[in-house]
Design an enzyme around this catalytic site. Structure first.
Site, short mmCIF file in Angstrom:
data_model
loop_
_atom_site.label_atom_id
_atom_site.label_comp_id
_atom_site.label_asym_id
_atom_site.label_seq_id
_atom_site.Cartn_x
_atom_site.Cartn_y
_atom_site.Cartn_z
N HIS A 129 31.93 37.14 37.23
CA HIS A 129 32.42 37.72 38.48
C HIS A 129 33.00 39.12 38.34
CE1 HIS A 129 33.49 35.90 42.68
NE2 HIS A 129 32.83 37.04 42.78
N ASP A 153 35.38 30.99 46.28
CA ASP A 153 35.71 30.83 44.85
C ASP A 153 36.77 29.74 44.70
OD1 ASP A 153 36.24 31.43 42.08
OD2 ASP A 153 35.86 33.56 42.46
N HIS A 155 38.85 30.34 42.38
CA HIS A 155 39.86 31.24 41.81
C HIS A 155 40.07 32.46 42.69
CE1 HIS A 155 37.59 29.18 38.55
NE2 HIS A 155 38.82 28.89 38.13
N ASP A 157 40.79 35.61 41.42
CA ASP A 157 40.25 36.79 40.73
C ASP A 157 40.97 38.08 41.10
OD1 ASP A 157 38.51 34.98 39.60
OD2 ASP A 157 36.74 35.64 40.72
N HIS A 170 36.82 38.88 34.46
CA HIS A 170 36.26 38.23 35.65
C HIS A 170 37.37 37.63 36.52
CE1 HIS A 170 35.76 33.71 34.27
NE2 HIS A 170 36.88 34.23 33.84
N ASP A 261 31.19 32.74 44.22
CA ASP A 261 31.28 32.23 42.85
C ASP A 261 30.87 30.77 42.91
OD1 ASP A 261 32.24 31.06 40.45
OD2 ASP A 261 33.90 32.50 40.33
N ASP A 263 31.44 28.39 41.18
CA ASP A 263 32.49 27.40 40.88
C ASP A 263 33.34 27.04 42.09
OD1 ASP A 263 34.72 29.20 41.06
OD2 ASP A 263 34.61 29.69 38.93
N GLU A 306 28.36 33.50 38.26
CA GLU A 306 28.95 32.47 37.39
C GLU A 306 28.07 31.23 37.18
OE1 GLU A 306 31.68 32.88 35.52
OE2 GLU A 306 32.73 34.57 36.46
N1 LIG Z 1 35.48 34.35 38.13
C1 LIG Z 1 36.15 33.33 37.58
N2 LIG Z 1 35.53 32.22 37.32
N3 LIG Z 1 37.44 33.53 37.32
C2 LIG Z 1 38.31 32.60 36.65
C3 LIG Z 1 39.65 33.21 36.43
C4 LIG Z 1 40.60 32.26 35.78
C5 LIG Z 1 42.00 32.80 35.56
N4 LIG Z 1 42.67 33.01 36.80
C6 LIG Z 1 41.99 34.09 34.74
O1 LIG Z 1 42.49 35.10 35.15
O2 LIG Z 1 41.46 34.11 33.66
MN LIG Z 2 35.23 34.20 40.62
MN LIG Z 3 35.78 31.09 40.03
#
Ligand SMILES: NC(=[NH2+])NCCC[C@H](N)C(=O)O
Ligand SMILES: [Mn+2]
Ligand SMILES: [Mn+2]
Length: 337
Positions: A129, A153, A155, A157, A170, A261, A263, A306
């Protein structure tokens, strides 16, 4: 012979791409998909996510878009992303591969900007990402700060270089894009990112369920709108998408960039991804978001990121690649009926 055979019907009835182009409020060439494949994994530690785009292409995403009536314009030189890794790329603070991530994202921004300038629907297949830093710089270069961002997402990010505990970029693209971290030194590899190119009130999240404590503070501090899985449970996906679009784009009169994303989906639906989190969107909820955004006629750019074909068994891989492709098709107007 019956006058109503399938060929007659196909000739006289508009394709999904034609319908999309007619509805498309901002694209002068909305029946062309400008596809950028970004085989890039430098924004996180797990190999394999760089094979996401090639697996989606192998699964037939380009043919599928053509089958919907789109002309496909593919950005050149996708192999270059794998070979552009600088020989020396020591961490800056905790940030890992900062120069590599910055170089790749910068190249993505140029490819996406070209598609947007030509009035095509810009479709970017990741890759991790961190590449959204590039896609958003590219789309805002053309659409300016009218651009609304729907970020789907698990998350947020939105970690800054000082809040990230993982150092994985990411997890950080939105902090740069929104201007939450300024270029610290002239040698900052991200100095080219126009800080604040997306307005904070034009970003909305759907699907969040794994947000770092520092990210929660950032979201609250800046009043950034987010619909978590709690909100999806409470209101249902139909209402959540409507509220999300109302927040950024009440009159449906502004262009939308959706960054999806994979996920965001539940791991039972999309298992082959680097940071899976239980309790995600169902297959239909994910698709509904894409269909509803397509229906607005406002979509100008889409990221699908992702997908990591290296994680899990062959069936997990097939399932995740297939769902990634179908989310892209739905966002580009594929209809159930
Ligand atoms: N694009 C993603 N899957 N991001 C996951 C980030 C997980 C966590 N918040 C980090 O800063 O590492
Ligand atoms: Mn993401
Ligand atoms: Mn994510």
């Amino acid at each position: 012979m019956s006058p109503h055979n399938n060929t007659d019907i196909a000739a006289s009835v508009p394709s999904d791409a034609q319908l999309m182009a007619e509805r498309s409020k901002f694209l002068k060439n909305g029946a062309t998909a400008g596809v950028t494949c970004v085989p890039f994994s430098g924004g996180q530690p797990k190999g394999g996510v760089d094979d996401g785009p090639v697996e989606m292409v192998r699964f037939g995403i380009l043919d599928q878009l053509q089958g919907m009536g789109y002309a496909v314009e593919l950005s050149a030189g996708m192999d270059k992303y794998k070979t552009m890794k600088p020989a020396q790329d020591p961490p800056i603070g905790v940030l890992k591969n900062p120069r590599y991530v910055a170089m790749a994202a910068r190249r993505v921004s140029e490819q996406v900007r070209e598609h947007c300038e030509a009035g095509r629907m810009a479709v970017t297949l990741g890759g991790d990402h961190s590449i959204a830093m590039g896609t958003l710089v590219g789309s805002t270069a053309v659409y300016g700060d009218d651009l609304c961002v729907v970020w789907v997402d698990a998350h947020a990010d939105i970690n800054t270089p000082s809040t990230t505990t993982s150092g994985n970029l990411h997890g950080c693209p939105l902090a740069y894009i929104l201007g939450l971290c300024q270029a610290s030194t002239p040698s900052d590899p991200f100095a080219w990112v126009p800080r604040g190119c997306v307005r904070k009130d034009r970003l909305v999240y759907i699907g969040l369920r794994d947000v770092d404590p520092a990210e929660k503070l950032i979201l609250r501090q800046h009043g950034i709108k987010a619909f978590s899985m709690h909100d999806v449970d409470k209101h249902g996906i139909g209402r959540v998408v409507e509220m999300a679009l109302d927040h950024v784009n009440r009159d449906r009169s502004l262009p939308v960039h959706m960054s999806f994303d994979v996920d965001a989906l539940d791991p039972s639906v999309a298992p082959a991804t680097g940071t899976p989190v239980r309790g995600g969107l169902t297959f239909r909820e994910g698709h509904y978001i894409c269909e509803a955004v397509a229906e607005t006629g406002c979509l100008v750019a889409l990221d699908l990121v992702e997908v990591n074909p290296a994680l899990g068994d062959p069936e997990s891989l097939r399932q995740t690649v297939a769902v990634g492709c179908s989310l892209v098709r739905c966002s580009l107007g594929e209809r159930l009926l």
